[in-house]
Design a protein around this motif. Sequence first.
Motif, PDB file in Angstrom:
ATOM      1  N   ILE A  14       0.865  -1.186   0.000  1.00 54.35           N
ATOM      2  CA  ILE A  14       0.000   0.000   0.000  1.00 54.35           C
ATOM      3  C   ILE A  14       0.894   1.225   0.000  1.00 54.35           C
ATOM      4  CG2 ILE A  14      -1.780   1.284   1.229  1.00 54.35           C
ATOM      5  CD1 ILE A  14      -2.755  -1.295   2.419  1.00 54.35           C
ATOM      6  N   THR A  15       0.700   2.097  -0.985  1.00 48.89           N
ATOM      7  CA  THR A  15       1.511   3.299  -1.109  1.00 48.89           C
ATOM      8  C   THR A  15       0.748   4.514  -0.611  1.00 48.89           C
ATOM      9  OG1 THR A  15       0.748   3.645  -3.391  1.00 48.89           O
ATOM     10  CG2 THR A  15       2.762   2.349  -3.078  1.00 48.89           C
ATOM     11  N   SER A  16       1.508   5.542  -0.263  1.00 49.55           N
ATOM     12  CA  SER A  16       0.880   6.782   0.190  1.00 49.55           C
ATOM     13  C   SER A  16       0.190   7.459  -0.989  1.00 49.55           C
ATOM     14  CB  SER A  16       1.932   7.708   0.794  1.00 49.55           C
ATOM     15  OG  SER A  16       1.350   8.954   1.142  1.00 49.55           O
ATOM     16  N   PRO A  17      -1.100   7.787  -0.876  1.00 52.34           N
ATOM     17  CA  PRO A  17      -1.797   8.416  -1.998  1.00 52.34           C
ATOM     18  C   PRO A  17      -1.422   9.880  -2.178  1.00 52.34           C
ATOM     19  CG  PRO A  17      -3.262   8.224  -0.119  1.00 52.34           C
ATOM     20  CD  PRO A  17      -1.976   7.545   0.272  1.00 52.34           C
ATOM     21  N   ILE A  18      -0.890  10.501  -1.140  1.00 54.01           N
ATOM     22  CA  ILE A  18      -0.587  11.928  -1.171  1.00 54.01           C
ATOM     23  C   ILE A  18       0.722  12.193  -0.446  1.00 54.01           C
ATOM     24  CG2 ILE A  18      -2.990  12.720  -1.312  1.00 54.01           C
ATOM     25  CD1 ILE A  18      -2.955  13.058   1.710  1.00 54.01           C
ATOM     26  N   GLN A  19       1.239  13.401  -0.650  1.00 54.34           N
ATOM     27  CA  GLN A  19       2.372  13.841   0.167  1.00 54.34           C
ATOM     28  C   GLN A  19       1.815  14.247   1.521  1.00 54.34           C
ATOM     29  OE1 GLN A  19       4.601  17.068  -1.499  1.00 54.34           O
ATOM     30  NE2 GLN A  19       6.032  17.185   0.207  1.00 54.34           N
ATOM     31  N   ALA A  20       2.284  13.603   2.566  1.00 56.80           N
ATOM     32  CA  ALA A  20       1.668  13.821   3.870  1.00 56.80           C
ATOM     33  C   ALA A  20       2.647  13.477   4.983  1.00 56.80           C
ATOM     34  CB  ALA A  20       0.399  12.986   3.998  1.00 56.80           C
ATOM     35  N   ARG A  21       2.160  13.645   6.198  1.00 55.84           N
ATOM     36  CA  ARG A  21       2.917  13.312   7.401  1.00 55.84           C
ATOM     37  C   ARG A  21       2.150  12.226   8.146  1.00 55.84           C
ATOM     38  NH1 ARG A  21       2.364  15.034  12.516  1.00 55.84           N
ATOM     39  NH2 ARG A  21       0.777  16.524  11.836  1.00 55.84           N
ATOM     40  N   ILE A  22       2.898  11.223   8.662  1.00 53.41           N
ATOM     41  CA  ILE A  22       2.254  10.142   9.399  1.00 53.41           C
ATOM     42  C   ILE A  22       1.759  10.679  10.741  1.00 53.41           C
ATOM     43  CG2 ILE A  22       2.601   7.897  10.509  1.00 53.41           C
ATOM     44  CD1 ILE A  22       4.606   7.241   8.367  1.00 53.41           C
ATOM     45  N   GLU A  23       0.461  10.588  10.936  1.00 56.58           N
ATOM     46  CA  GLU A  23      -0.162  11.146  12.132  1.00 56.58           C
ATOM     47  C   GLU A  23      -0.417  10.093  13.204  1.00 56.58           C
ATOM     48  OE1 GLU A  23      -4.413  13.274  12.981  1.00 56.58           O
ATOM     49  OE2 GLU A  23      -3.188  14.132  11.367  1.00 56.58           O
ATOM     50  N   GLN A  24      -0.785   8.871  12.783  1.00 55.68           N
ATOM     51  CA  GLN A  24      -1.108   7.833  13.766  1.00 55.68           C
ATOM     52  C   GLN A  24      -0.898   6.452  13.155  1.00 55.68           C
ATOM     53  OE1 GLN A  24      -5.148   7.991  15.150  1.00 55.68           O
ATOM     54  NE2 GLN A  24      -4.891   6.317  16.612  1.00 55.68           N
ATOM     55  N   VAL A  25      -0.330   5.541  13.949  1.00 58.77           N
ATOM     56  CA  VAL A  25      -0.181   4.142  13.559  1.00 58.77           C
ATOM     57  C   VAL A  25      -1.250   3.345  14.297  1.00 58.77           C
ATOM     58  CG1 VAL A  25       1.331   2.134  13.517  1.00 58.77           C
ATOM     59  CG2 VAL A  25       2.290   4.420  13.176  1.00 58.77           C
TER      60      VAL A  25
END
Length: 415
Positions: free
Chosen positions: A76-87
Motif C-alpha cells: 500500500i503506497t501513500s496516496p498523497i504527500q503527507a505526514r504520518i499522524e497515527q499508527v
Amino acid sequence: MDRELSAATKQAHKRKRFWQIGVAIALVAAAIFGFRTLITPSIGRSEIRTATVEHGPVVATLTASGVVVPEHEQAITSPIQARIEQVVRTSGEEVEPGDQVLLLDRSFSQLTYDKLKDEQEMNQHKRVQLRLQLQKKLNALESQLAIKRMSVKSLQARLEDEQYLLKIGGGTQEQVKQAELNLRISQQELAQLERDIASERELLKADEQELGFTLAMQGRTIEELERKMQQAEVRATHRGVVTWVKNEIGSNVNAGDVIVRLADLSSFKIKAAVSDAFAEQLQTGGEATIRVNDTDLNGTIAAIEPTVTNGTVTFFVALHENAHKVLRPNLRVDVYVTTATKPNTLRVKNGPYFNSAHNNDRLFVVRGDELVQIPASTGASNTDFVEVEGSVQPGDEVVISSLEDYEHLKKIKLD
C-alpha cells in the motif's frame, strides 16, 4: 697333539649352527615385518564413514538458498504527500477488509484541494464572461449585417431606376455602370460580414470547448484528490496480516512511497537466490525440491528475475503444496533445482569425500582389513547420492568421509 672330534660332537656343533642361523633369520624377518608395520599407514574403522554401492536413480540438482514468502502480498503506497499522524495497526496484527492501518495528515493536500476549487470557480466565471463578450460582438456584427442588407436592397433599386431612365432616354450609360459598381461593392461587404459572423461563431464555440476541457480536467483532478484524501485513512482492502508498516510518527512521506505491506498467510512461495554462474541452468517451469528441516516439498520455477544483483540471480518457486503446515514466513530453506535425471545407475550416498576437487578419478573401497584405491569417476549428484562409474561394482563398500591426508596412498591399513 690335536685329536679328531667325534661324530657326536660334530653333530652337536652342526645343530647349534643351524639353530643360530634360524634365530638370525627369524630376527631379520621380525625386524622387516616390524619396519613395514611402522611405515605402512593405518586408520581406525571408527574414523571413517562408508556406504554401499547400489543401483538406483540419481537426480542431479543445483543447490540454492531460499526463504519462504507469502504467495500474495500487497504493498500500500501513500496516496498523497503527507505526514504520518497515527499508527493504528503494527506488524504481525491481523486485519480485515476496511480496517484502518495508518492515518495520514491531510492538511497539505487540503490546501491544494481548496486552491483547485478556487481555480475552477474562476474558470467558470471566465467562461460566462467570454460568452457575453463574444455574444456582444456577434450582436454588433449582426446589426451591421442587417444594415448592409438594406443597403444592398437600396442599391439594387437604384440600379433598376438607372436602367429604366436609360431605357426612356432620361439617363446615361455611365450612371448605370456606377450604380452596378456600387451594388457589387455593397454585396461584397455583405458577404464579408456574413463570413465574419460565421468565424466569430466558430471562435465562440472553440473557446467554449477549450474552457470546457479545462473545467473537465480540473474536475477530474479535484475528484482524484478527494479520493486520495479519503485514502489518507489507510485501510486494508483484503484479509491478511500486516508484515510491515512505516511506524515513524511525524515523518513525511511522498505520494507513491510504500507505507504498509499486507500478506495473505494462507499460501506461500519460495524466493531463492543462486550464483549467476549457474544462471543458464535455470528455466521457467523447471522442477525444484524445497527442504524444510526434514520435509521435502516439490515445486516448479515460476519466474526468474532478468537482472543480476551482487553476483546472484533471484527466482521464485511455486509450491505444489503451498499451504503445508511446515511453511512459515521468512523461514530459511534449501532449494534443489533439478538439472538432470539418471533413472537407473550405480550410486552411493553423498559425503565429504566427494567435495574434494582431487577425488574425481578414484575411490577408496574396503578390501578385507585394507582400504584400496581404485580408479573411478563421479557423475550426476545431489545432496543425498552421487553417481559412480569405473571399476566400482554393486555391493562395494566405499569410503565417503574425507581422506585428504591419505589421497597419495594406494592402500591404507584398517585397525
